[in-house]
Design an enzyme around this catalytic site. Structure first.
Site, mmCIF file in Angstrom:
data_model
loop_
_atom_site.group_PDB
_atom_site.id
_atom_site.type_symbol
_atom_site.label_atom_id
_atom_site.label_comp_id
_atom_site.label_asym_id
_atom_site.label_seq_id
_atom_site.Cartn_x
_atom_site.Cartn_y
_atom_site.Cartn_z
ATOM 1 N N PHE A 1 0.845 -1.191 0.000
ATOM 2 C CA PHE A 1 0.000 0.000 0.000
ATOM 3 C C PHE A 1 0.881 1.240 0.000
ATOM 4 O O PHE A 1 1.711 1.407 0.892
ATOM 5 C CB PHE A 1 -0.904 0.010 1.238
ATOM 6 C CG PHE A 1 -1.827 -1.177 1.285
ATOM 7 C CD1 PHE A 1 -3.090 -1.108 0.726
ATOM 8 C CD2 PHE A 1 -1.394 -2.383 1.836
ATOM 9 C CE1 PHE A 1 -3.929 -2.223 0.736
ATOM 10 C CE2 PHE A 1 -2.215 -3.503 1.840
ATOM 11 C CZ PHE A 1 -3.483 -3.423 1.284
ATOM 12 N N LYS A 2 0.701 2.077 -1.006
ATOM 13 C CA LYS A 2 1.421 3.352 -1.043
ATOM 14 C C LYS A 2 0.449 4.429 -0.586
ATOM 15 O O LYS A 2 -0.506 4.762 -1.289
ATOM 16 C CB LYS A 2 1.913 3.624 -2.460
ATOM 17 C CG LYS A 2 2.717 4.904 -2.619
ATOM 18 C CD LYS A 2 3.037 5.127 -4.090
ATOM 19 C CE LYS A 2 3.796 6.429 -4.310
ATOM 20 N NZ LYS A 2 3.926 6.736 -5.752
ATOM 21 N N ILE A 3 0.671 4.938 0.623
ATOM 22 C CA ILE A 3 -0.270 5.877 1.241
ATOM 23 C C ILE A 3 0.230 7.309 1.031
ATOM 24 O O ILE A 3 1.294 7.687 1.522
ATOM 25 C CB ILE A 3 -0.432 5.573 2.752
ATOM 26 C CG1 ILE A 3 -0.832 4.098 2.969
ATOM 27 C CG2 ILE A 3 -1.432 6.536 3.380
ATOM 28 C CD1 ILE A 3 -2.169 3.689 2.377
#
Length: 307
Positions: free
Chosen positions: A168-170
């Site tokens: 997950f790239k937040i």
């Protein structure tokens, strides 16, 4: 997704290199990749938004993917962005990326323009279809550009229930809080909670448990110093290095955007042209000089790589 072969560290976005006339510069593309590997990138990401993916034809995307993956030749893992609104097109793009040697695919939730959005059920099914088509991890890019709210609980649910959803790239506001919540809710299913947005929130995100960072491509050596110090337990050095590099990170994030790494690469002789694709306009000469002034104080490898 199991934790085997976990990807960690600094995986910067590779810019797409153009000639002055806007055509792909595939030789320049190879030099760009060589520099980024020499600068300490743990891996690379191609065809992302900072690669101007939205300005490329499908044929050009295929050319960039083929040339980069062949040229990298396994030296570092490569993430291929396969974002598309259509579940089937995205699944096909993702399968093609895996066949070409991608280590992972990165995908934004389906959206179009400012108002065309998909329900949570549709987003879940979208990632499910893509997952069924491949056998490599999916990184969900949670970015404001998609205009699609993805709660930490929904992301954690997809991590638990959809086989290949694992990273997950937040990049949303208050990223550190979201990372903490995602890690808490997702447990071992969240293999890679990552930071993005040019590392502007890198230190708080590391504090929140981020294990990777996807930054701009101009100075992986600087970002590596911060991440390596933090991961080795030397938080004092990491904080000090973050403060040192923050003016440059800020200049990229707030002033130059995706043109920043190309400007640095051209200045250092890595590439011949820092052209961005029309209708983007070139960066104002004064802004360009401001970026280089901030960069020169830090002496990043990019400014001396080809000297």
């Amino acid at each position: 997704m199991s934790n085997s072969g976990q990807y960690r560290g600094v995986f910067p976005v590779v810019p797409t290199i153009f000639h002055e006339d806007g055509k792909l510069d595939l030789e320049g593309q190879k030099r760009c990749v060589d520099f980024m590997i020499d600068a300490g990138s743990n891996g690379l990401c191609i065809l992302a938004n900072f690669s101007e993916q939205f300005a490329l034809s499908d044929e050009e995307r295929d050319d960039v993917m083929r040339v980069v993956l062949e040229h990298v030749a396994g030296r570092v893992p490569v993430i291929v962005t396969t974002t598309h609104f259509s579940s089937d097109v995205c699944a096909r793009r993702s399968a093609a990326a895996q066949a070409a040697g991608a280590a992972m695919v990165m995908i934004m939730p389906p959206y179009h323009g400012a108002t065309i959005r998909v329900t949570e059920k549709g987003i879940y099914e979208f990632y499910g279809k893509v997952s069924d088509a491949i056998g490599i991890p999916i990184m969900i890019q949670d970015a404001p550009v998609a205009g699609t709210p993805l709660s930490a609980s929904f992301l954690a649910r997809m991590a638990r229930e959809i086989e290949n959803v694992a990273y997950f790239k937040i990049e949303t506001a208050q990223a550190a809080s979201k990372l903490r919540e995602l890690i808490e809710l997702g447990g071992d299913s969240v293999v890679g909670p990552w930071d993005g947005e040019e590392a502007i929130t890198l230190y708080p995100d590391l504090e929140a448990g981020a294990t990777g960072s996807m930054t701009g491509g101009g100075y992986p050596d600087g970002i590596r110093k911060i991440v390596d110090a933090y991961m080795s337990g030397d938080k004092e050095s990491a904080a000090s290095l973050y403060q040192q590099w923050l003016p440059l990170i800020n200049y990229e994030n707030r002033q130059c955007g995706l043109a920043a790494c190309k400007i640095l690469m051209k200045e250092g002789g890595v590439i011949g042209s820092d052209a961005v694709r029309h209708p983007f306009a070139p960066v104002h000469p004064k802004t360009r000089e401001g970026l280089l002034e901030v960069a020169r104080r830090l002496d990043p490898l990019v400014l001396r790589w080809s000297r």
